[in-house]
Scaffold this motif. Structure first.
Motif, PDB file in Angstrom:
ATOM      1  N   ASN A   1       1.053  12.920  -8.433  1.00 47.44           N
ATOM      2  CA  ASN A   1       0.414  14.183  -8.035  1.00 47.44           C
ATOM      3  C   ASN A   1       1.388  15.353  -8.102  1.00 47.44           C
TER       4      ASN A   1
ATOM      5  N   ALA B   1       1.179   4.225  -2.721  1.00 48.02           N
ATOM      6  CA  ALA B   1       1.041   5.615  -2.279  1.00 48.02           C
ATOM      7  C   ALA B   1       2.213   6.471  -2.759  1.00 48.02           C
TER       8      ALA B   1
ATOM      9  N   GLU C   1       1.749   7.237  -6.325  1.00 46.71           N
ATOM     10  CA  GLU C   1       0.709   8.272  -6.426  1.00 46.71           C
ATOM     11  C   GLU C   1       1.274   9.653  -6.111  1.00 46.71           C
TER      12      GLU C   1
ATOM     13  N   LEU D   1      -2.992   7.290 -11.716  1.00 47.73           N
ATOM     14  CA  LEU D   1      -3.409   7.646 -10.357  1.00 47.73           C
ATOM     15  C   LEU D   1      -4.703   6.952  -9.976  1.00 47.73           C
ATOM     16  N   ALA D   2      -5.630   6.848 -10.914  1.00 46.34           N
ATOM     17  CA  ALA D   2      -6.893   6.170 -10.621  1.00 46.34           C
ATOM     18  C   ALA D   2      -6.658   4.696 -10.313  1.00 46.34           C
ATOM     19  N   GLU D   3      -5.778   4.060 -11.081  1.00 52.79           N
ATOM     20  CA  GLU D   3      -5.504   2.637 -10.865  1.00 52.79           C
ATOM     21  C   GLU D   3      -4.697   2.419  -9.589  1.00 52.79           C
ATOM     22  N   LEU D   4      -3.756   3.305  -9.313  1.00 57.03           N
ATOM     23  CA  LEU D   4      -2.969   3.179  -8.085  1.00 57.03           C
ATOM     24  C   LEU D   4      -3.824   3.328  -6.835  1.00 57.03           C
ATOM     25  N   GLU D   5      -4.793   4.222  -6.868  1.00 53.18           N
ATOM     26  CA  GLU D   5      -5.691   4.368  -5.718  1.00 53.18           C
ATOM     27  C   GLU D   5      -6.463   3.078  -5.476  1.00 53.18           C
ATOM     28  N   GLU D   6      -6.888   2.439  -6.547  1.00 51.32           N
ATOM     29  CA  GLU D   6      -7.592   1.156  -6.421  1.00 51.32           C
ATOM     30  C   GLU D   6      -6.688   0.098  -5.792  1.00 51.32           C
TER      31      GLU D   6
ATOM     32  N   ARG E   1      -4.010   0.588  -3.916  1.00 53.62           N
ATOM     33  CA  ARG E   1      -3.729   0.959  -2.520  1.00 53.62           C
ATOM     34  C   ARG E   1      -4.889   0.558  -1.608  1.00 53.62           C
ATOM     35  N   THR E   2      -6.112   0.783  -2.057  1.00 51.99           N
ATOM     36  CA  THR E   2      -7.290   0.430  -1.254  1.00 51.99           C
ATOM     37  C   THR E   2      -7.365  -1.078  -1.030  1.00 51.99           C
TER      38      THR E   2
ATOM     39  N   SER F   1       0.833  -1.203   0.000  1.00 49.10           N
ATOM     40  CA  SER F   1       0.000   0.000   0.000  1.00 49.10           C
ATOM     41  C   SER F   1       0.869   1.256   0.000  1.00 49.10           C
TER      42      SER F   1
END
Length: 404
Positions: free
Chosen positions: A238, A231, A234, A257-262, A264-265, A227
């Motif tokens: 950013n 991050a 990401e 960024l959209a895929e990395l957030e997924e 990470r979650t 995770s």
């Protein structure tokens, strides 16, 4: 929401070899400290003698912090730590423990069927309880405890307890004191979703990992590493958005960024899923084995639990491998000032993937399903190869950039 305020003059005082202990709260109410038949005990001790041995509380976990004074804690055969006021130490109640230093401490003790948390709270600080538990607040100074639908004033030295929490609740603190003004002591039955590992403060997560509790272990730590790898990638993304000289990378960065957030979650959730799957195996391990039939049922249950416990780290490894392409993207097309962060992202992703796959490998040794073992091991080997190749390539690119 129902609560009880326990006045300091109503605390029950016990004497021990090192001083006196004020018993603040005992659960269930019908239990007895001397019989050790309680599930939760909250107390404060006035320690006047250096080196006095702590009482044996085998089967319990203990959290302790000094309210006044410092305590140099010694846990024979385990660790030692110097606690200044409001520093927390977590240890097994069976350990041979003593401390040096005259102090007034605050204790949370809970049985092996529970888990808990001891946390000093500052003015205007909040604590969230997910559900199904007991939480109490000890007022170091006059304080007001607030939640969504109530507020109550608690005089200094008194204790307020809520023992009917059955839904997510946020408590906040109001007080005049700028330092820690309230001590929150919370306990929850194991298996409730009260306090996810992923929601723990870093210092508490590290302390729990460092203890002799079997979980969290390498699996949860691998998920955490993954995770953090996502991050970091990401973060580089950013820092790249809107940056001059990176105009041609904006669209690909946004998609990443959209895929990395997924990712990470998913990996944050896996921190808890790994520990929960391990607990499932421990439950199977404790099944009776007095007869041949019981032994066979136990063996089957253990094998099935290990399958489940293998699938979680396998997922962690798969998600961690997904991070490499984004680490590389950020390294090659992202903000050059954050190039080393992209490299660390790749290194952390490798640690996450290889660590998780090691957990899969050790579980496979005890699973009695040849086909499951064969197919899973094939996937382990595939992911290990990808991981090592990708991390090596990204590291080489990174050093080339640094040496320019």
């Amino acid at each position: 929401m129902q609560y009880q305020i326990i006045k300091r003059e109503d605390f029950i005082v016990h004497r021990w070899s090192g001083g006196t202990t004020s018993e603040i709260f005992l659960f269930p109410p019908s239990s007895c400290w001397e019989k050790k038949d309680f599930q939760i005990r909250i107390s404060s001790a006035d320690c006047r003698v250096d080196g006095a041995p702590y009482s044996d509380f085998t089967g319990f976990t203990r959290h302790i912090l000094p309210l006044r004074g410092s305590m140099h804690m010694f846990h024979e055969g385990h660790h030692e730590v110097l606690l200044n006021p409001f520093d927390v130490d977590i240890f097994d109640g069976s350990w041979n423990t003593h401390h040096i230093g005259k102090a007034v401490d605050f204790n949370l003790l809970y049985s092996e069927n529970w888990t808990g948390r001891l946390k000093p709270l500052l003015q205007n600080e909040s604590i969230k309880i997910e559900k199904s538990g007991i939480i109490g607040f000890y007022a170091v100074e006059d304080a007001e405890i607030l939640s969504r639908d109530f507020s109550v004033e608690v005089p200094a030295g008194d204790f307020i307890v809520f023992n009917d929490i059955n839904e997510a609740t946020v408590f906040s603190i109001k007080a005049a004191l700028h330092g820690p003004c309230v001590i929150a002591a919370a306990a929850f039955p194991k298996g409730s979703s009260h306090m996810r590992l992923s929601s723990m403060p870093v210092d508490e997560f590290c302390a729990l990992t460092a203890s002799d509790a079997p979980a969290p272990g390498g699996g949860s730590v691998s998920a955490l590493c993954g995770s953090l790898a996502a991050a970091l990638a990401e973060m580089v993304g950013n820092l790249t958005l809107g940056r001059r000289g990176c105009e041609d990378a904006q669209e690909s960065i946004r998609e990443a960024l959209a895929e990395l957030e997924e990712i990470r979650t998913i990996l944050l959730k896996a921190i808890d899923e790994d520990s929960e799957s391990f607990n499932g195996f421990m439950t199977a391990l404790k099944m009776p084995k007095n007869t041949e039939e019981e032994k066979a049922l136990r063996k089957t249950a253990m094998s099935q639990a290990l399958k489940t416990a293998s699938l979680v780290p396998l997922k962690v490894a798969g998600q961690s491998v997904r991070i490499f392409k984004f680490s590389r993207l950020m390294l090659e097309r992202g903000n050059k000032n954050a190039a080393t962060d992209a490299m660390v992202s790749a290194l952390a992703a490798r640690t996450a993937a290889i660590g998780a796959l090691l957990n899969v490998r050790i579980n496979l040794r005890s699973i009695h399903d040849p086909e499951f073992v064969r197919t899973t091991l094939e996937e382990v080997l595939r992911l290990e190869t990808l991981t090592n190749e990708q991390e090596k390539e990204i590291t080489e690119i990174g050093y080339q950039l640094l040496n320019q």
